[in-house]
Design a protein around this motif. Structure first.
Motif, PDB file in Angstrom:
ATOM      1  N   HIS A  63     -22.708 -43.945  39.510  1.00 39.12           N
ATOM      2  CA  HIS A  63     -22.428 -43.456  38.161  1.00 39.12           C
ATOM      3  C   HIS A  63     -21.065 -42.754  38.096  1.00 39.12           C
ATOM      4  CE1 HIS A  63     -26.170 -44.677  36.555  1.00 39.12           C
ATOM      5  NE2 HIS A  63     -26.919 -43.730  37.078  1.00 39.12           N
ATOM      6  N   SER A  67     -17.595 -43.653  36.071  1.00 38.33           N
ATOM      7  CA  SER A  67     -16.913 -42.696  35.188  1.00 38.33           C
ATOM      8  C   SER A  67     -15.437 -42.583  35.562  1.00 38.33           C
ATOM      9  CB  SER A  67     -17.581 -41.320  35.295  1.00 38.33           C
ATOM     10  OG  SER A  67     -18.932 -41.400  34.923  1.00 38.33           O
ATOM     11  N   ARG A  70     -13.586 -45.606  34.320  1.00 37.22           N
ATOM     12  CA  ARG A  70     -13.404 -45.517  32.858  1.00 37.22           C
ATOM     13  C   ARG A  70     -12.234 -44.599  32.510  1.00 37.22           C
ATOM     14  NH1 ARG A  70     -17.612 -46.031  28.514  1.00 37.22           N
ATOM     15  NH2 ARG A  70     -19.166 -47.517  29.231  1.00 37.22           N
ATOM     16  N   SER A 109     -24.609 -39.201  27.720  1.00 40.71           N
ATOM     17  CA  SER A 109     -23.793 -40.156  28.470  1.00 40.71           C
ATOM     18  C   SER A 109     -22.369 -39.639  28.625  1.00 40.71           C
ATOM     19  CB  SER A 109     -23.780 -41.513  27.765  1.00 40.71           C
ATOM     20  OG  SER A 109     -25.062 -42.099  27.769  1.00 40.71           O
ATOM     21  N   HIS A 113     -20.269 -38.730  32.121  1.00 37.65           N
ATOM     22  CA  HIS A 113     -18.941 -39.226  32.464  1.00 37.65           C
ATOM     23  C   HIS A 113     -17.980 -38.076  32.756  1.00 37.65           C
ATOM     24  CE1 HIS A 113     -19.691 -43.421  32.018  1.00 37.65           C
ATOM     25  NE2 HIS A 113     -20.008 -43.350  30.752  1.00 37.65           N
TER      26      HIS A 113
END
Length: 349
Positions: A63, A67, A70, A109, A113
């Protein structure tokens, strides 16, 4: 890049252990905005320096790596980034969070992130690339509604209908139907997390003692008793599995795709299977996650026992505070409470 295995973590630790090497490699990766190396640094930092250290789960590492990628995409292409990593300010993170919200991501969410990227910044501080974490004062957006109103469980009658769907929709494919029924039961009756479901091995099932050995978050192991329905589903699946795959051990739930036939079912594969049944049942898209099954188990457990300590123990919660949401999610508990109040008042009159 996915989070490294324990063996890989040792290699990465040696690669980043020397302070001078760490700073040199970190500076080079930051200057080039090299996502692969930066996520490697992030995962190594999490394995070595975070509060959970070596107990950090593979899912968490994946996860956080997502992040980081992104955020690096947001800062611009590596050859000409609009935001250099050594010149970031709090406002850059705030703009990114606004963009994530504009993309339709929930506050939770977005928060996840931010935590992932914050750990990347801490890793860069550890590497000597940054003097301080520029995201330290940035706050994630707050949810405007309580968690129990956003996170819903499947009502009992609909859950029973869901469990019947594999053998209805997979008519003629008993093998697939048996596997899918076990998947739904493990989450909705056993209360297992997604990673726990796909991480089960055949040897974790003890039908004689009617229990499962589950490896949970932080490396903790717990024994989960089997309901009659789950025990029956497991027995049927294990019989089918051995007859067709000729495997007595290994992953409990296996893929049936041509590409990975007989291999361990992935979390994405499990999620896709559940989504198809949710959709057929008519559940709204916001309930299509695998965690909906775990919430369903928690809510039904609380309804049956009214004991948060039992719920916490069976679901592997470290504290009953975490389990308290299941009491709030059960609308029947609230309905029974106001009806009891009404009866009390009527008696007083």
């Amino acid at each position: 890049m996915s989070g490294p295995s324990t063996g890989q973590a040792l290699v990465l630790a040696s690669r980043w252990a020397n302070a001078a090497n760490r700073r040199r490699e970190g500076l080079r990766a930051a200057h080039a905005q090299d996502a692969e190396v930066l996520t490697e640094l992030l995962c190594t930092y999490m394995r070595l320096k975070s509060s959970r250290a070596g107990r950090t789960s593979r899912a968490t590492l994946d996860h956080y790596a997502e992040s980081a990628r992104r955020f690096l995409a947001f800062t611009g292409p590596p050859e000409a980034p609009s935001r250099a990593l050594n010149q970031l300010e709090a406002e850059d993170f705030e703009v990114w969070l606004l963009e994530l919200q504009a993309q339709g991501l929930s506050a939770n969410s977005v928060k996840r992130h931010l935590y992932g990227v914050r750990n990347l910044m801490r890793a860069l501080v550890w590497a000597g690339v940054l003097k301080s974490d520029p995201s330290a004062g940035v706050r994630p957006p707050a949810e405007t509604s309580p968690a129990h109103s956003r996170k819903r469980a499947i009502p009992l009658d609909q859950f029973q209908a869901l469990l019947a769907l594999p053998h209805v929709l997979q008519e003629g494919d008993t093998f697939r139907a048996n596997r899918d029924r076990v998947l739904l039961e493990l989450g909705g009756s056993g209360g297992l997390r997604a990673a726990e479901i796909v991480g089960l091995n055949v040897e974790d099932v003890n039908l004689n003692l009617r229990q499962l050995t589950v490896r949970g978050k932080g490396g903790k192991t717990r024994l989960v008793p089997l309901t009659g329905g789950l025990a029956g589903a497991l027995r049927a699946w294990l019989t089918s599995r051995q007859a067709i795959l000729d495997q007595t051990g290994g992953a409990l739930l296996t893929s049936l795709t041509r590409r990975n036939l007989g291999g361990r079912l992935t979390t994405k594969g499990a999620r896709d299977i559940a989504h198809a049944y949710y959709q057929h049942l008519g559940l709204p898209p916001e309930m299509w996650g695998l965690h909906t099954l775990r919430r369903t188990a928690g809510t039904h457990l609380y309804r049956a026992t009214r004991d948060l300590h039992v719920v916490a123990d069976l679901l592997g919660h470290a504290s009953v505070t975490t389990s308290a949401i299941y009491a709030k999610m059960d609308v029947d508990v609230r309905r029974e409470a106001v009806e009891a109040m009404e009866r009390l008042r009527a008696g007083e009159e």
